[in-house]
Scaffold this active site. Structure first.
Site, short mmCIF file in Angstrom:
data_model
loop_
_atom_site.label_atom_id
_atom_site.label_comp_id
_atom_site.label_asym_id
_atom_site.label_seq_id
_atom_site.Cartn_x
_atom_site.Cartn_y
_atom_site.Cartn_z
N VAL A 266 0.84 -1.20 0.00
CA VAL A 266 0.00 0.00 0.00
C VAL A 266 0.87 1.25 0.00
O VAL A 266 0.63 2.22 -0.72
CB VAL A 266 -0.94 0.01 1.24
CG1 VAL A 266 -1.58 1.38 1.41
CG2 VAL A 266 -2.02 -1.05 1.07
N ALA A 267 1.95 1.22 0.80
CA ALA A 267 2.80 2.41 0.90
C ALA A 267 3.62 2.61 -0.37
O ALA A 267 3.80 3.74 -0.82
CB ALA A 267 3.74 2.25 2.09
N ILE B 221 3.28 1.18 -3.59
CA ILE B 221 2.71 1.22 -4.94
C ILE B 221 2.29 2.65 -5.24
O ILE B 221 1.50 3.24 -4.50
CB ILE B 221 1.52 0.25 -5.07
CG1 ILE B 221 2.04 -1.18 -5.02
CG2 ILE B 221 0.76 0.50 -6.37
CD1 ILE B 221 0.96 -2.23 -4.99
N GLU C 164 0.14 4.34 -6.56
CA GLU C 164 -1.17 4.36 -7.20
C GLU C 164 -1.64 5.81 -7.44
O GLU C 164 -2.47 6.07 -8.29
CB GLU C 164 -2.19 3.57 -6.37
CG GLU C 164 -2.70 4.22 -5.09
CD GLU C 164 -1.64 4.25 -3.99
OE1 GLU C 164 -0.70 3.44 -4.03
OE2 GLU C 164 -1.74 5.10 -3.09
N ASP D 271 -2.22 35.02 -35.74
CA ASP D 271 -2.83 36.07 -36.55
C ASP D 271 -2.08 37.36 -36.29
O ASP D 271 -1.49 37.52 -35.22
CB ASP D 271 -4.28 36.31 -36.10
CG ASP D 271 -5.21 35.26 -36.64
OD1 ASP D 271 -4.80 34.54 -37.54
OD2 ASP D 271 -6.35 35.19 -36.15
N ASN E 75 9.64 5.64 -2.69
CA ASN E 75 9.04 4.31 -2.62
C ASN E 75 10.10 3.22 -2.75
O ASN E 75 10.06 2.21 -2.07
CB ASN E 75 7.96 4.15 -3.69
CG ASN E 75 6.73 4.96 -3.34
OD1 ASN E 75 6.71 5.63 -2.31
ND2 ASN E 75 5.73 4.93 -4.17
N GLU F 222 11.76 2.84 0.52
CA GLU F 222 10.95 2.11 1.50
C GLU F 222 11.01 0.60 1.26
O GLU F 222 11.26 -0.20 2.18
CB GLU F 222 9.48 2.58 1.43
CG GLU F 222 9.28 3.97 1.99
CD GLU F 222 7.96 4.62 1.53
OE1 GLU F 222 7.05 3.88 1.10
OE2 GLU F 222 7.86 5.86 1.60
N ASN G 298 4.30 6.50 4.76
CA ASN G 298 3.55 6.82 3.56
C ASN G 298 2.72 8.09 3.76
O ASN G 298 2.71 8.99 2.93
CB ASN G 298 2.63 5.62 3.25
CG ASN G 298 1.97 5.74 1.91
OD1 ASN G 298 2.59 6.25 0.97
ND2 ASN G 298 0.73 5.32 1.81
N ASP H 243 4.34 11.05 1.51
CA ASP H 243 3.86 10.94 0.13
C ASP H 243 2.93 12.06 -0.30
O ASP H 243 3.07 12.62 -1.37
CB ASP H 243 3.14 9.60 -0.08
CG ASP H 243 4.08 8.57 -0.65
OD1 ASP H 243 5.30 8.80 -0.53
OD2 ASP H 243 3.61 7.56 -1.19
#
Ligand code: ATP
Length: 850
Positions: free
Chosen positions: A255-256, A258, A260, A302, A657, A660, A685, A689
Site C-alpha cells: 500500500v505504501a 505502490i 497508485e 494572426d 518508494n 521504503e 507513507n 507521500d
C-alpha cells in the site's frame, strides 16, 4: 440602435417577467460527478481492501488496537485524496462556467453581450457568421446560412430568411454566413435540442497521454512491488515469523510503495496549471493541452489584434491620383468615398456610453473609418439612416470585401457600395473615378494604383479600397462586378508593446513565431520585421504562392517561411498540416468560423476570447481572454513548468518508494528483524507521500525554462537521466535507512529504539530529498530552499508528525516508538543527512567533469 429600425427588443421589465415565467435558458446537466462518488473512488484500489480485510482478521486473532490504527491511517489517507480530487473537480467546473457561451441580444434598444443562459422568450438576438444559435428562434430580419448537421445530420448549410417560411433556427446549430435578427421562441429544455438533451459543451475530458503512459507504468510497478512484497513476506514466514504479522507487513508495504496516486496527481498538477494559466489570461478547454503546450515548437499567430493592438486609425486617403495625409477640405468634398466607408460599414451604437469612441461598437477597421469622418453620434446616425439599406453581403476573410446596396437619398436611386482589400476591389472594377468622371480602368492605371498601395503597405499600414456601381443591380450573380474604383485609405494598427519581447522570448526557447494574416504582403512584412519575426522578404509567402504549390512543395519550403500574407482560412489548414508533417508541434490562432478546421488540426488550437466566434472557441484547446500574442507565450511557459513539476514529483515519489521497499527487502535478505512495523510503514507513507509531493506540483523554481529548446512530444517522462536519478537516490535512501537499523542493533539498542531510529531516518531522508527534487540541474547547495512556501509548510507538518509520534506517549503506544537520545539522533541525522550531502556532492562533481 441603428440598422434594426424599430427593433428595440425587450425592456428590462419584460425580461424580468419572462424569466420568472419561463426560467433560464439551460439544458439540464447530466452525469455530474457527485461528492459521494469521489469519496468512494478513494477506496477503488484492491490493495486497500486487502489491507482492510487483513487488518480485520489480524484484529480478531491478535492486536485490536493495531488494527484500529491501520484503519484510521487508511481513512486519513482517503480523506486527503478526497480533498485533493474534490478541489480539482471544483476548479474544473468553474472553468466550464467561464467558457460557457455568450450571445448578442438587443434589449431596451441597446446591443449587449450576455450569457446564453440569461436569454428568455421573445428576446431579440443578433446572429452573425460563427455564432452558435443560443435558443430556438424565428428570423425576423436578414439572411443566415445555418449548419444544422447537429440536428439533421445534413452538413450542407441551409439558408434561413424572414422572407419565407424557412425562418426557424434551432439551439446548438451554427451560423455559417450572413447576419440576421431573430426572436427567441423556445429556451432551455423546451428547445428542439433540449428535447433530445444531448448537447453539452463540456470542457473536453480527454485522457492526458502522459496520464495514460503513467497508468501503464503504474501497472508494471504494481507487479514489481507485489513481487518484492511477496518475497519479503515469504522470507519472513520461512524464518519463523508469524504469518499474520508478515502478511500485514507485506500488504502495508504494498500500500505504501505502490505509486497508485501517480496518475491522479498528474491530473491535479494539470488542473492547478489550468488555474495558473487563467491568471495569465489563457483559458484551457482541454486538460491534456497543458502538457502539449510545453512541447510547442511553432506558434502561428494572426497579425491583427493578436500581434498588433487592434486600435486602428486612418492615416492616409488616396483618390484622383493623390495621397492626402491629413483630413482636409479636399477629402471632405469627396462624397462617394465617405459614403462607401461610412455606409458600407457594419456598426452598432451603445447609447449608454458617453464617449463617442465607446459608443461605436464595430470591428476596429470599421470603427477607424467612422472615427475618421465623424465625432458625434447624432450626426453619424442621421447621415447613416438617410441611406435605406436594401441588401448586404457582409465581410468575410475569404472574399476580403464587403458590400451593401442602399437607396441614395440625393438621387433616390439604388447604389452598391463596396470596400475591401484594394487588389480585390481593383479586380472587381472596370472603371475608376477621376475628378468626378467615370473613366475606363486601364492596365497602366491599375498598376499605378497598386504601386501606391504597395508603398503604403511597406510602412506597415493596412489598406482598404473603395468601389461602387449604380447599374445592373438586379443581376445578383454579378452584383459585385464591374465596379467603379473610387480610391483607398490606409489604416495604422501599431504592434502591441509586449509582442516583440514575447517573440524574442520564443526565439530563445527554440520556438518559431509565424505570422499568418489576411493583410497585404508588405504590411505583414513591415510589422513582422519590426517584431523581429523575420528579416527579409524571402521569408514571406502569400496565399497566391501557396495556391500554386502542391502540399509537398509547401512542406519543402515551410521551414524557411516566417510570414504568410493574404491567406484565406483554407490556406491556414494547409500550413498547419505542412508544419506538422515536418515534425513540429503547432499552436495556431484563429477567430472566424472558417478558421475552425485549421484550429482543430493544430496540436494546440487557440481562439480569441474577444474577437473569436463560438465555433472557433469550441474547436479550440485554449481561449486567449485578451487576444494577446504574449499570453500564448506565457501559456507555453506555464506548460513547460507544469511538465517539469510533474517530473519533480514523479522523481520524488518513486525514489522514496524504492527507498521504503529496499529497506524492508534488505532486512529480509540479511535475516534482520523487521525494521518497521506495518503501522510505521503506513505512517511513512502518510507523512511523506501526500503533501510534499503535492507541494512539488506547484513549485516555482525552474532552471531557465525558456532558454532551452522544446522537448520532443514523445519524450519519455523519465528521459534526460531521470530514471538514473530515481534509482540512485532510492537506493541511497534504502541503504542508509537499513544501516541506521543495523548500527542501532550493533550498538545494543532495543529493537523498539532501532525501529524508531529507522523510522526517523526514512522520513527525514525523504524530507531532505524533496528539496533536491526542486531542480534537475542544480544540487542542494545551489537551490533556494525557502522559495516554495507550500513545500516548507508540508515539510514542517511532517517533521512535527515524526516528533509527535516519537515523544508523545499516546502516539508512542500506538506507533510502537520510544524516546531516542542525542546519540541516536546523531546517527539518524548522519545517515539521513550524509546521503543528501554526498549525493549532491556527487552531482556537483559529475557536472564539473562533463
Ligand atoms: P489577421 O488574419 O491577422 O487577423 P486581417 O484582419 O488583416 O489579418 P482579414 O480580416 O482577413 O485579415 O482582412 C484581410 C483584408 O481584408 C484586409 O487587409 C483589408 O484590406 C480587408 N478588410 C479587413 N476588414 C475589412 C472590412 N471590415 N471590410 C472590408 N474589407 C476589410
Amino acid at each position: 440602435m441603428k440598422d434594426n429600425g424599430l427593433l428595440n427588443g425587450l425592456t428590462k421589465e419584460q425580461v424580468e417577467i419572462n424569466v420568472k415565467e419561463f426560467g433560464k435558458n439551460r439544458i439540464k446537466e447530466k452525469n455530474k460527478t457527485s461528492i459521494f462518488s469521489i469519496l468512494l473512488s478513494q477506496f477503488n484500489d484492491i490493495m486497500i481492501w486487502i489491507l482492510i480485510v487483513a487488518t480485520i482478521i489480524s484484529g480478531i486473532i491478535g492486536d485490536v488496537a493495531d488494527s484500529i490504527v491501520i484503519v484510521v491511517i487508511i481513512v486519513i489517507n482517503a480523506i486527503l485524496g478526497f480533498i485533493q480530487e474534490f478541489r480539482t473537480e471544483k476548479s474544473l467546473e468553474s472553468l466550464k462556467k467561464l467558457s460557457s457561451p455568450t450571445t448578442k441580444v438587443i434589449r431596451d434598444g441597446n446591443l449587449k453581450i450576455i450569457d446564453a443562459v440569461e436569454l428568455t422568450i421573445d428576446d431579440l438576438i443578433l446572429l452573425e457568421s460563427g455564432d452558435r444559435i443560443p435558443a430556438d428562434a424565428k428570423i425576423i430580419r436578414g439572411d443566415l446560412t445555418v449548419d444544422e448537421s447537429l440536428l439533421t445530420g445534413e452538413s450542407v448549410g441551409v439558408i434561413k430568411t424572414n422572407r419565407n417560411k424557412e425562418n426557424n433556427i434551432f439551439m446548438g446549430t451554427i451560423a455559417l454566413k450572413g447576419k440576421a435578427y431573430a426572436k427567441v421562441t423556445n429556451i432551455g429544455m423546451n428547445t428542439e435540442m433540449g428535447k433530445i438533451a444531448n448537447m453539452l459543451q463540456d470542457i473536453d475530458e480527454d485522457k492526458s497521454p502522459l496520464k495514460e503512459r503513467l497508468e501503464g507504468l503504474g501497472k508494471v510497478l504494481v507487479v514489481i512491488c507485489l513481487l518484492i512484497c511477496a518475497v519479503v513476506t515469504v522470507i519472513g514466514i520461512a524464518r519463523g515469523q508469524s504469518v499474520t504479522d508478515m502478511f500485514l507487513i507485506g500488504v502495508s508495504l504494498a500500500v505504501a510503495a505502490i505509486p497508485e496516486g501517480l496518475p491522479a496527481i498528474v491530473t491535479v498538477a494539470l488542473a492547478l496549471g489550468v488555474s495558473k494559466m487563467l491568471k495569465r489570461r489563457a483559458l484551457i478547454r482541454k486538460l491534456p493541452s497543458v502538457e502539449t503546450l510545453g512541447c510547442t515548437s511553432i506558434i502561428c499567430s494572426d497579425k491583427t489584434g493578436t500581434l498588433t493592438e487592434n486600435k486602428m486609425s486612418v492615416r492616409e486617403v488616396y483618390f484622383d491620383g493623390k495621397v492626402y495625409e491629413k483630413r482636409e477640405a479636399e477629402v471632405d468634398k469627396n462624397e462617394i468615398l465617405k459614403e462607401i466607408f461610412v455606409v458600407c460599414n457594419d456598426f452598432n451604437i451603445n447609447k449608454n456610453e458617453k464617449n463617442f469612441k465607446n459608443q461605436i461598437i464595430a470591428d476596429p477597421t470599421e470603427k477607424a473609418l467612422i472615427e475618421y469622418y465623424f465625432d458625434n453620434v447624432e450626426n453619424l446616425v442621421s447621415y447613416h439612416s438617410s441611406f435605406k439599406k436594401l441588401s448586404e453581403i457582409p465581410f468575410d476573410s475569404d472574399r476580403k470585401m464587403a458590400s451593401v446596396v442602399v437607396r441614395d437619398p440625393k438621387t433616390d436611386e439604388s447604389i452598391l457600395l463596396a470596400k475591401g482589400a484594394p487588389e480585390k476591389i481593383l479586380l472587381m472594377s472596370k472603371y475608376y473615378l477621376h475628378k468626378g468622371n467615370v473613366v475606363d480602368l486601364t492596365n497602366a492605371k491599375r498598376q499605378e494604383i497598386i504601386k501606391e498601395v504597395e508603398m503604403m503597405s511597406l510602412k506597415g499600414l493596412r489598406c482598404l479600397g473603395a468601389g461602387f456601381k449604380k447599374n445592373n443591380l438586379n443581376d445578383k450573380s454579378n452584383l459585385e462586378k464591374d465596379l467603379i474604383f473610387a480610391g483607398f485609405c490606409s489604416i495604422i494598427d501599431p504592434p502591441r508593446k509586449d509582442s516583440k519581447d514575447a517573440v524574442i522570448k520564443c526565439k530563445q526557447a527554440g520556438i518559431n513565431t509565424i505570422m499568418i494574416t489576411g493583410d497585404h504582403k508588405n504590411t505583414a512584412f513591415a510589422i513582422a520585421k519590426e517584431l523581429q519575426i523575420c528579416t527579409g522578404l524571402n521569408e514571406v509567402l502569400t496565399g497566391d504562392d501557396i495556391e500554386k504549390m502542391s502540399d509537398k512543395a509547401l512542406s519543402k519550403v515551410i521551414d524557411f517561411i516566417r510570414v504568410f500574407a493574404r491567406v484565406t482560412p483554407k490556406h491556414k489548414f494547409r500550413i498547419v498540416k505542412a508544419f506538422k508533417e515536418k515534425g513540429h508541434v503547432v499552436a495556431m490562432t484563429g477567430d472566424g468560423v472558417n478558421d475552425a478546421p485549421a484550429i482543430k488540426e493544430a496540436d494546440i488550437g487557440i481562439s480569441m476570447g474577444i474577437a473569436g466566434t463560438d465555433v472557433t472557441k469550441e474547436a479550440s484547446a485554449m481561449i486567449l481572454m485578451d487576444d494577446n500574442f504574449s499570453t500564448i507565450v506565457s501559456a507555453v511557459e506555464e506548460g513547460r513548468k507544469i511538465y517539469l513539476n510533474i517530473r519533480k514529483f514523479i522523481r520524488y515519489l518513486l525514489s522514496c518508494n524504492i527507498g521504503e521497499v529496499l529497506t524492508m527487502f534488505l532486512a529480509s535478505i540479511f535475516s534482520l528483524p523487521n525494521p518497521l512495523t506495518p503501522i510505521q510503514i503506513l505512517f511513512v507513507n502518510l507523512a511523506t507521500d501526500g503533501l510534499p509531493a503535492l507541494a512539488l506540483g506547484v513549485d516555482n523554481s525552474h532552471d531557465n525554462i525558456m532558454s532551452k529548446p522544446p522537448r520532443p512530444r514523445n519524450e519519455s517522462i523519465f528521459s534526460r537521466g531521470l530514471w538514473e536519478k530515481i534509482l540512485f537516490r532510492g537506493a541511497l535512501i534504502g541503504i542508509s535507512t537499513i544501516f541506521t537499523f543495523i548500527i542501532g542493533l550493533y550498538l545494543g539498542f532495543s529493537v523498539r529504539t532501532c525501529r524508531t531510529m529507522t523510522l526517523a531516518t526514512l522520513v527525514l531522508s525523504q524530507l531532505i530529498h524533496v528539496f533536491e527534487c526542486k531542480s534537475e540541474t542544480r544540487t542542494l547547495f545551489e537551490i533556494n530552499l525557502l522559495s516554495n512556501k507550500y513545500l516548507l509548510l508540508s515539510v514542517i507538518i511532517s517533521v512535527v508528525m515524526i516528533f509527535g509520534i516519537i515523544y508523545i506517549p499516546f502516539f508512542q503506544a500506538i506507533f510502537k516508538t520510544t524516546n531516542i537520545n542525542l546519540l541516536q539522533w546523531g546517527i539518524v541525522l548522519l545517515f539521513s543527512g550524509i546521503i543528501a550531502v554526498s549525493s549532491s556532492g556527487f552531482g556537483l562533481i559529475k557536472r564539473k567533469k562533463s
